[in-house]
Every structure is written in C-alpha cells, then in structure tokens.
Write a protein that holds these residues in place. Structure first.
Motif, PDB file in Angstrom:
ATOM      1  N   PHE A  84       0.747  -1.399  -0.081  1.00 51.37           N
ATOM      2  CA  PHE A  84      -0.085  -0.144  -0.090  1.00 51.37           C
ATOM      3  C   PHE A  84       0.865   1.474   0.057  1.00 51.37           C
ATOM      4  O   PHE A  84       0.230   2.476   0.052  1.00 51.37           O
ATOM      5  N   ASN A  85       2.121   1.183  -0.016  1.00 52.19           N
ATOM      6  CA  ASN A  85       3.098   2.338  -0.337  1.00 52.19           C
ATOM      7  C   ASN A  85       2.818   2.437  -1.797  1.00 52.19           C
ATOM      8  O   ASN A  85       3.112   3.930  -2.103  1.00 52.19           O
ATOM      9  N   VAL A  86       2.756   1.791  -2.386  1.00 50.49           N
ATOM     10  CA  VAL A  86       2.652   1.808  -4.148  1.00 50.49           C
ATOM     11  C   VAL A  86       1.451   1.696  -4.911  1.00 50.49           C
ATOM     12  O   VAL A  86       1.311   1.977  -6.028  1.00 50.49           O
ATOM     13  N   TYR A  87       0.428   1.139  -4.082  1.00 51.23           N
ATOM     14  CA  TYR A  87      -0.909   0.651  -4.838  1.00 51.23           C
ATOM     15  C   TYR A  87      -2.173   1.150  -3.987  1.00 51.23           C
ATOM     16  O   TYR A  87      -2.148   0.914  -2.719  1.00 51.23           O
ATOM     17  N   GLY A  88      -2.692   1.873  -4.391  1.00 50.95           N
ATOM     18  CA  GLY A  88      -4.115   2.407  -3.741  1.00 50.95           C
ATOM     19  C   GLY A  88      -5.113   1.383  -3.216  1.00 50.95           C
ATOM     20  O   GLY A  88      -5.323   0.392  -4.019  1.00 50.95           O
ATOM     21  N   GLY A 157     -11.219  -9.687 -13.003  1.00 44.00           N
ATOM     22  CA  GLY A 157     -10.962  -9.340 -11.505  1.00 44.00           C
ATOM     23  C   GLY A 157     -10.448  -7.730 -11.276  1.00 44.00           C
ATOM     24  O   GLY A 157      -9.685  -7.633 -10.500  1.00 44.00           O
ATOM     25  N   ALA A 158     -10.779  -7.019 -12.292  1.00 45.46           N
ATOM     26  CA  ALA A 158     -10.093  -5.572 -12.029  1.00 45.46           C
ATOM     27  C   ALA A 158     -11.166  -4.836 -11.147  1.00 45.46           C
ATOM     28  O   ALA A 158     -11.571  -3.701 -11.914  1.00 45.46           O
ATOM     29  N   LEU A 159     -11.095  -4.934  -9.920  1.00 43.72           N
ATOM     30  CA  LEU A 159     -12.142  -4.295  -9.205  1.00 43.72           C
ATOM     31  C   LEU A 159     -11.596  -2.609  -8.988  1.00 43.72           C
ATOM     32  O   LEU A 159     -12.290  -1.733  -9.238  1.00 43.72           O
ATOM     33  N   PRO A 160     -10.369  -2.693  -8.747  1.00 45.94           N
ATOM     34  CA  PRO A 160      -9.869  -1.319  -8.574  1.00 45.94           C
ATOM     35  C   PRO A 160      -9.819  -0.370  -9.898  1.00 45.94           C
ATOM     36  O   PRO A 160     -10.370   0.905  -9.983  1.00 45.94           O
ATOM     37  N   GLU A 161      -9.945  -0.870 -11.158  1.00 46.70           N
ATOM     38  CA  GLU A 161     -10.061  -0.345 -12.566  1.00 46.70           C
ATOM     39  C   GLU A 161     -11.280  -0.013 -12.628  1.00 46.70           C
ATOM     40  O   GLU A 161     -11.825   0.958 -13.104  1.00 46.70           O
ATOM     41  N   ALA A 162     -12.296  -0.823 -12.127  1.00 44.51           N
ATOM     42  CA  ALA A 162     -13.682  -0.568 -12.137  1.00 44.51           C
ATOM     43  C   ALA A 162     -14.084   0.411 -11.335  1.00 44.51           C
ATOM     44  O   ALA A 162     -15.031   1.343 -11.910  1.00 44.51           O
ATOM     45  N   LEU A 163     -13.618   0.556 -10.321  1.00 44.52           N
ATOM     46  CA  LEU A 163     -13.949   1.811  -9.428  1.00 44.52           C
ATOM     47  C   LEU A 163     -13.408   3.044 -10.006  1.00 44.52           C
ATOM     48  O   LEU A 163     -13.900   4.027  -9.948  1.00 44.52           O
ATOM     49  N   GLY A 164     -12.113   2.988 -10.381  1.00 40.42           N
ATOM     50  CA  GLY A 164     -11.558   4.159 -11.226  1.00 40.42           C
ATOM     51  C   GLY A 164     -12.399   4.707 -12.555  1.00 40.42           C
ATOM     52  O   GLY A 164     -12.765   5.889 -12.461  1.00 40.42           O
ATOM     53  N   LEU A 165     -12.899   3.575 -13.110  1.00 40.45           N
ATOM     54  CA  LEU A 165     -13.534   4.046 -14.144  1.00 40.45           C
ATOM     55  C   LEU A 165     -15.090   4.494 -13.961  1.00 40.45           C
ATOM     56  O   LEU A 165     -15.704   5.345 -14.491  1.00 40.45           O
ATOM     57  N   ALA A 166     -15.472   3.773 -12.714  1.00 41.68           N
ATOM     58  CA  ALA A 166     -16.924   4.549 -12.251  1.00 41.68           C
ATOM     59  C   ALA A 166     -16.826   5.936 -11.442  1.00 41.68           C
ATOM     60  O   ALA A 166     -17.725   6.789 -11.834  1.00 41.68           O
ATOM     61  N   ALA A 192     -11.851  16.950  -4.770  1.00 44.82           N
ATOM     62  CA  ALA A 192     -12.181  15.622  -3.950  1.00 44.82           C
ATOM     63  C   ALA A 192     -12.094  14.518  -4.839  1.00 44.82           C
ATOM     64  O   ALA A 192     -11.363  13.472  -4.595  1.00 44.82           O
ATOM     65  N   LEU A 193     -12.850  14.833  -5.857  1.00 51.69           N
ATOM     66  CA  LEU A 193     -13.085  13.376  -6.795  1.00 51.69           C
ATOM     67  C   LEU A 193     -11.786  13.128  -7.455  1.00 51.69           C
ATOM     68  O   LEU A 193     -11.568  12.004  -7.583  1.00 51.69           O
ATOM     69  N   PHE A 194     -11.112  14.172  -8.015  1.00 49.87           N
ATOM     70  CA  PHE A 194      -9.722  14.006  -8.524  1.00 49.87           C
ATOM     71  C   PHE A 194      -8.823  13.226  -7.727  1.00 49.87           C
ATOM     72  O   PHE A 194      -7.902  12.299  -7.928  1.00 49.87           O
ATOM     73  N   ALA A 195      -8.565  13.639  -6.236  1.00 51.66           N
ATOM     74  CA  ALA A 195      -7.948  13.193  -5.339  1.00 51.66           C
ATOM     75  C   ALA A 195      -8.246  11.825  -5.025  1.00 51.66           C
ATOM     76  O   ALA A 195      -7.280  11.070  -4.681  1.00 51.66           O
ATOM     77  N   ALA A 196      -9.377  11.325  -5.371  1.00 51.31           N
ATOM     78  CA  ALA A 196      -9.756  10.078  -4.921  1.00 51.31           C
ATOM     79  C   ALA A 196      -8.851   8.914  -5.893  1.00 51.31           C
ATOM     80  O   ALA A 196      -8.880   7.698  -5.499  1.00 51.31           O
ATOM     81  N   PHE A 197      -8.664   9.383  -7.087  1.00 44.85           N
ATOM     82  CA  PHE A 197      -8.273   8.356  -7.993  1.00 44.85           C
ATOM     83  C   PHE A 197      -6.928   7.533  -7.394  1.00 44.85           C
ATOM     84  O   PHE A 197      -6.643   6.398  -7.810  1.00 44.85           O
ATOM     85  N   PRO A 198      -5.835   8.258  -7.102  1.00 42.22           N
ATOM     86  CA  PRO A 198      -4.789   7.592  -6.663  1.00 42.22           C
ATOM     87  C   PRO A 198      -4.790   6.544  -5.648  1.00 42.22           C
ATOM     88  O   PRO A 198      -4.230   5.671  -5.565  1.00 42.22           O
ATOM     89  N   PHE A 199      -5.959   6.975  -4.765  1.00 44.76           N
ATOM     90  CA  PHE A 199      -6.171   6.101  -3.573  1.00 44.76           C
ATOM     91  C   PHE A 199      -6.918   4.812  -4.052  1.00 44.76           C
ATOM     92  O   PHE A 199      -6.739   3.634  -3.493  1.00 44.76           O
ATOM     93  N   ILE A 200      -7.507   4.700  -5.202  1.00 43.24           N
ATOM     94  CA  ILE A 200      -8.304   3.753  -5.721  1.00 43.24           C
ATOM     95  C   ILE A 200      -7.381   2.899  -6.872  1.00 43.24           C
ATOM     96  O   ILE A 200      -7.447   1.733  -6.910  1.00 43.24           O
ATOM     97  N   HIS A 201      -6.938   3.444  -7.829  1.00 50.18           N
ATOM     98  CA  HIS A 201      -6.099   2.927  -8.979  1.00 50.18           C
ATOM     99  C   HIS A 201      -5.110   4.020  -9.733  1.00 50.18           C
ATOM    100  O   HIS A 201      -5.635   4.831 -10.217  1.00 50.18           O
ATOM    101  N   ASN A 202      -3.964   3.515  -9.438  1.00 55.56           N
ATOM    102  CA  ASN A 202      -2.894   4.320 -10.039  1.00 55.56           C
ATOM    103  C   ASN A 202      -3.151   4.939 -11.546  1.00 55.56           C
ATOM    104  O   ASN A 202      -2.874   6.116 -11.627  1.00 55.56           O
ATOM    105  N   PRO A 203      -3.125   3.778 -12.501  1.00 59.74           N
ATOM    106  CA  PRO A 203      -3.436   4.193 -13.619  1.00 59.74           C
ATOM    107  C   PRO A 203      -4.575   4.892 -14.183  1.00 59.74           C
ATOM    108  O   PRO A 203      -4.659   5.898 -14.941  1.00 59.74           O
ATOM    109  N   SER A 204      -5.720   4.967 -13.310  1.00 60.69           N
ATOM    110  CA  SER A 204      -6.841   5.462 -13.706  1.00 60.69           C
ATOM    111  C   SER A 204      -6.709   6.879 -13.268  1.00 60.69           C
ATOM    112  O   SER A 204      -7.356   8.162 -14.031  1.00 60.69           O
ATOM    113  N   THR A 205      -5.853   7.386 -12.424  1.00 60.93           N
ATOM    114  CA  THR A 205      -5.256   8.726 -12.039  1.00 60.93           C
ATOM    115  C   THR A 205      -4.781   9.419 -13.408  1.00 60.93           C
ATOM    116  O   THR A 205      -5.381  10.430 -13.946  1.00 60.93           O
ATOM    117  N   ALA A 206      -4.112   8.754 -14.338  1.00 65.12           N
ATOM    118  CA  ALA A 206      -3.447   9.365 -15.490  1.00 65.12           C
ATOM    119  C   ALA A 206      -4.823   9.523 -16.461  1.00 65.12           C
ATOM    120  O   ALA A 206      -4.844  10.505 -17.244  1.00 65.12           O
TER     121      ALA A 206
END
Length: 248
Positions: A84-88, A157-166, A192-206
């Motif tokens: 969790f140092n490197v993955y939300g 099995g891409a739950l973090p990505e699914a949440l990022g897309l959501a 706040a919405l943009f700040a949530a992306f790194p916490f959920i899925h790193n690639p979705s932030t980009a």
C-alpha cells in the motif's frame, strides 16, 4: 405552482428539470447487467482472488489498530510486502467495509463489483443528463453499463480499475458543472473526486487527468468572453488541488 426562483432556474437551463422517472428507468435498465453479480462464488478471473487476499490482510491490520498499513506482513508467501506504499487500497477498504456489514469476503467482493458498476452508470447518467437532458443521460448510462470492457470487469478481476472508471464520469460531470458556474464548493467537489483516484487505482489517475484536461480545453474553446478564463482557471485549479491533496 412553482416559485419564481424555481421557474427562473428552469428557464435558464431547461435540462435541469426534475426527471425522477429517469432514475427509476435507469435502475430497471441496469438489472440485467447487475444479474451477473448474483453469484455464490467468484467466477475465477486472473486477479479476483488477489483482492480477497489483500482485503483479508487489510481487515487483520485494521483489527490490530493499523488503519492504513504500509507493510503487509502476510503477502508474497508470508515474506511481506509494502503493497500500500505503491498501490491504492481503496477497493480493499470497500471490501472490508462490506465484510464488516455482515458479508463474507467473497460476497463482499462481488458486491463491490456491483457497486462499482452502479456508481459508474449513475455518474454517466448525471453527466449525460447535464449535456443532453434526461433521455440522453439514460442512453449514456446504459451505453456505459453495457460496454464490453465494463461487462468483463468481473471476469478480469479488475475491481480497482472498475472503481476508477466509475469515478470518471462523476469527475467529468463535476468539471462541467464547475466550468458552467464556478464556485468554491464545486471546486472542492471536483478536487476531492480527482484526489480519490490515486487512492483507488494508480493508472486511472492518468486517464482521469487526461480526460479532465481534454474536457477543460474543449469547454474553453466553446465559451467566449471573460467568463471563459474564469471558468477554465477554476477547473485547472481543481485538478491541481486534487493532486496536492493526494500527494501524501
């Protein structure tokens, strides 16, 4: 009879009329898509078990009083890993929350996938309604929910990505609203919405940053006059503030 302020608001933006029927129609339209989550076990995708294992590890850490563990002692065959140092861990927190509400870890994982789909569909509805009205919002939401990539999220099995897309349509909707009528609360919501992306899925932030920037550029080209710079600056400030908030 409507009040004068309500009538005036509706006249300024007729797409903001209340359309309660559309929310009900959207929920009914989503039922076939949500049916795939009514399973008794995970269907065996490549990454599904990983999220269950990580959620179990996170739940144990929380039970020991460590609310945001940096070191996951039982991962990687018991050698431990600073995951969790490197993955939300946002997806794992959602699974743990659902588990503590009474679901098993497997059922909580399935429910988390379903919530991600519903969150994204309702976000697409909100954004589509702002652009095209209630019927356009309903069509946008259905197109999102039944997109093949979204439908395959469980099997991959891409739950973090699914949440990022959501979260993505909600971010675009918030930037649209901020650009249309800038304000401090709207700026804080978009940040706040943009700040949530790194916490959920790193690639979705980009992805979110690129889509948000593209929307801001498109809106700045459409809007003319002094208001364009004020609105564009507010939207860019929201993205910058979101990065600052998530820098930890």
């Amino acid at each position: 009879m409507r009040s004068s302020s309500t009538t005036r608001a509706a006249a300024e933006n007729p797409r903001r009329e209340r359309n309660d029927w559309a929310w009900l129609a959207l929920f009914v339209a989503l039922l076939p898509a949500l049916a795939r989550w009514w399973l008794s076990a995970l269907p065996g995708g490549p990454d599904q078990a990983i999220h269950v294992f990580r959620a179990v590890e996170l739940d144990w850490a929380i039970s020991q009083g460590v609310w945001y563990p940096r070191w996951s002692a039982d991962l990687v065959y018991g050698y431990g890993y600073p995951l969790f140092n490197v993955y939300g861990p946002g997806a794992q927190y959602l699974i743990v929350l659902l588990h503590r509400l009474g679901l098993s870890f497997v059922s909580a994982t399935l429910a988390a996938f379903a919530l991600a789909d519903m969150l994204g569909a309702f976000g697409a509805f909100a954004f589509g309604r702002a652009l095209f009205g209630a019927r356009g919002g309903l069509l946008t939401a259905v197109a999102y929910a039944y997109a093949p990539y979204v439908l395959m999220s469980l099997h991959r099995g891409a739950l973090p990505e699914a949440l990022g897309l959501a979260l993505l349509p909600w971010l675009l909707w918030s930037l649209w609203e901020l650009h249309r009528l800038p304000g401090a609360l709207k700026l804080a919501r978009a940040a706040a919405l943009f700040a949530a992306f790194p916490f959920i899925h790193n690639p979705s932030t980009a992805l979110a940053g690129g889509c948000g920037a593209a929307l801001i550029i498109a809106l700045s080209l459409v809007v003319r006059g002094r208001e364009r710079w004020r609105s564009t600056t507010a939207c860019l400030a929201a993205l910058a503030l979101g990065l600052v908030v998530s820098a930890w």
